[in-house]
Scaffold this active site. Structure first.
Site, PDB file in Angstrom:
ATOM      1  N   TYR A  58      58.517  56.602  26.644  1.00 27.77           N
ATOM      2  CA  TYR A  58      59.842  57.107  26.275  1.00 27.77           C
ATOM      3  C   TYR A  58      59.976  57.206  24.759  1.00 27.77           C
ATOM      4  O   TYR A  58      60.772  57.988  24.244  1.00 27.77           O
ATOM      5  CB  TYR A  58      60.921  56.205  26.872  1.00 27.77           C
ATOM      6  N   ILE A  82      73.047  66.391  26.549  1.00 26.97           N
ATOM      7  CA  ILE A  82      72.022  67.068  25.763  1.00 26.97           C
ATOM      8  C   ILE A  82      71.206  66.034  25.003  1.00 26.97           C
ATOM      9  O   ILE A  82      71.722  64.994  24.594  1.00 26.97           O
ATOM     10  CB  ILE A  82      72.618  68.098  24.770  1.00 26.97           C
ATOM     11  N   LYS A  88      68.625  56.647  22.322  1.00 30.21           N
ATOM     12  CA  LYS A  88      69.580  56.403  23.409  1.00 30.21           C
ATOM     13  C   LYS A  88      70.291  55.060  23.229  1.00 30.21           C
ATOM     14  O   LYS A  88      71.452  54.907  23.625  1.00 30.21           O
ATOM     15  CB  LYS A  88      68.867  56.448  24.756  1.00 30.21           C
TER      16      LYS A  88
END
Length: 258
Positions: free
Chosen positions: A159, A96, A166
């Protein structure tokens, strides 16, 4: 996936993040089930349930429940249900991620503090919270997975805020691998190549990422959700019992090309 051997017989796996049959989490669910695992799956909310529940039923999932990690108590209720039904857990897949659209589509300098914090909470810290609840159920060891992307370690155009988020997720995996290693729990940050999922649709010019990945990777092919699922099933098996902590790239080798 009829050629997959039942290397996960008797294995209980929680898979979080199925939105539809194009989700990375769904690829993992089908691979784990084909390898013999029993499944627990979740849906985000009432809107998502009609899309996810039939997939779980088709896979014979033994536990299906709502999970929005931003809703107080839902995560704890899910693990209470797993404990009551199974008594133990062998693997956890966290697939997720979220950032508000206005923060995701702008540059990092324009990302709001609230948007950054929310992206970090849903996409990274929720994995830490899951790990804390899962670890006591992994009584004979286990495996935890979190989905990352190459933008965690190098700049990928558009991104944006998800790159630092991340990167934090991969670092969290390394620290959890260190902390949980003496319990025989392995932790893997997984970095697939770009995939056309619902989550990726929020990234500007995503089709360019797909084209670049296909043309630049040594195998000259895009990965799919089955590739990710099969690799994770292997990593959850005894065959990979000495692998932990390092980022696993499932991208046709694209990460080695400058």
């Amino acid at each position: 996936m009829s050629d997959v051997r039942p290397i996960l017989d008797g294995h209980n796996s929680l898979i979080v993040g199925i939105a539809n049959d194009q989700s990375i989490a769904y690829g993992c669910a089908t691979a784990f089930r084909a390898a013999g695992a029993d499944l627990a799956i979740t849906w985000l909310n009432d809107k998502a349930r009609p899309h996810v529940e039939p997939l779980g039923e088709a896979l014979g999932a033994e536990i299906m429940a709502p999970l929005n990690v931003e809703n107080p108590g839902e995560l704890e209720a899910l693990f209470d249900q797993i404990g009551a039904r199974w008594g133990r857990l062998d693997s956890l897949i966290h697939s997720i991620a979220f950032a508000p659209k206005e923060d995701l589509q702008g540059g990092l300098l324009d990302c709001s503090a609230a948007g950054f914090a929310r992206a970090m909470d849903v996409s990274c810290h929720s994995f830490v919270r899951m790990a804390k609840l899962a670890a006591p159920l992994m009584k004979d060891g286990g495996t935890m997975f979190a989905m990352s992307y190459l933008g965690a370690e190098r700049v990928v155009a558009n991104y944006n805020v998800m790159g630092p988020v991340k990167a934090a997720l991969e670092a969290a995996c390394r620290y959890l691998a260190f902390e949980l290693g003496d319990k025989d729990i392995r932790v893997h940050p997984i970095s697939p190549g770009p995939l056309a999922t619902r989550a990726s649709s929020g990234i500007k010019d995503f089709s360019r990422l797909l084209n670049d990945a296909a043309s630049q990777s040594p195998l000259h092919e895009l990965v799919d959700i089955d590739d990710v699922g099969s690799a994770c099933a292997y990593l959850a098996s005894p065959y990979a019992r000495r692998i932990t902590g390092g980022t696993i790239y499932i991208d046709g080798g694209a990460n080695i090309v400058a």
